[in-house]
Design a protein around this motif. Sequence first.
Motif, PDB file in Angstrom:
ATOM      1  N   GLY A 189       2.034 -34.402  -4.200  1.00 21.68           N
ATOM      2  CA  GLY A 189       3.340 -34.076  -3.634  1.00 21.68           C
ATOM      3  C   GLY A 189       4.472 -34.998  -4.052  1.00 21.68           C
ATOM      4  O   GLY A 189       5.630 -34.759  -3.710  1.00 21.68           O
ATOM      5  N   GLN A 190       4.182 -36.039  -4.787  1.00 19.16           N
ATOM      6  CA  GLN A 190       5.211 -36.982  -5.217  1.00 19.16           C
ATOM      7  C   GLN A 190       6.157 -36.296  -6.194  1.00 19.16           C
ATOM      8  O   GLN A 190       5.722 -35.581  -7.091  1.00 19.16           O
ATOM      9  CB  GLN A 190       4.529 -38.185  -5.870  1.00 19.16           C
ATOM     10  N   LYS A 191       7.453 -36.516  -6.064  1.00 17.63           N
ATOM     11  CA  LYS A 191       8.449 -35.842  -6.893  1.00 17.63           C
ATOM     12  C   LYS A 191       9.147 -36.761  -7.886  1.00 17.63           C
ATOM     13  O   LYS A 191      10.073 -36.343  -8.571  1.00 17.63           O
ATOM     14  CB  LYS A 191       9.496 -35.157  -6.002  1.00 17.63           C
ATOM     15  N   VAL A 192       8.726 -38.030  -7.948  1.00 17.21           N
ATOM     16  CA  VAL A 192       9.308 -38.979  -8.902  1.00 17.21           C
ATOM     17  C   VAL A 192       8.185 -39.777  -9.553  1.00 17.21           C
ATOM     18  O   VAL A 192       7.112 -39.941  -8.984  1.00 17.21           O
ATOM     19  CB  VAL A 192      10.307 -39.943  -8.232  1.00 17.21           C
ATOM     20  N   ALA A 193       8.456 -40.270 -10.767  1.00 20.79           N
ATOM     21  CA  ALA A 193       7.503 -41.123 -11.471  1.00 20.79           C
ATOM     22  C   ALA A 193       8.266 -42.079 -12.366  1.00 20.79           C
ATOM     23  O   ALA A 193       9.358 -41.761 -12.853  1.00 20.79           O
ATOM     24  CB  ALA A 193       6.536 -40.286 -12.307  1.00 20.79           C
TER      25      ALA A 193
END
Length: 174
Positions: free
Chosen positions: A51-55
């Motif tokens: 579910g993470q939307k940034v990297a």
Amino acid sequence: MHTFANAAFAALIALAAQPVITTGTTSAFAAEQMAGKLKLGTPVLRATLPGQKVAGGYLTITNMGNTPDRLIGGSASFAGKVEIHEMKMEGGVMKMNAIPGGLALPTGTMERLKPGGNHVMFMQLKKGLKEGESHSVELEFEKAGRVRVNFTVRSIGDTMRMKDGDNHSDHSGH
């Protein structure tokens, strides 16, 4: 500029500041490549949580030319937006923001994009990034133009070592 009030996002930043672990092998790291007179080394993406939307993306950039340049952005099929960001402590609070105009690359210098500092920020992720994957990213430089770079996805707690003087040709852990 964003203040990290959201606990979940603050936890993600804490993960980014974890100690670096090396694998003891050079085969897991991409070879250096040139973009004009810019030498690009060890492009690494950090694996994401569900579910993470940034990297974050990290690499070294050495300007071997006689003209300053600037990393101004990029694009990737797995992200809706790519920006060049900085992280720094201000008044005891970790803050992150886009670098206006991009990251300066003076002649004869090496810039280390690394966890807890300047980095490539991949936002609006369309899918999760899993350890072991490789993703093509197009970085954009003011003078060198656009260059396609393959980033290797590393685990959350395992990323490249970025100590002073490390040319990234030896990743044996010493």
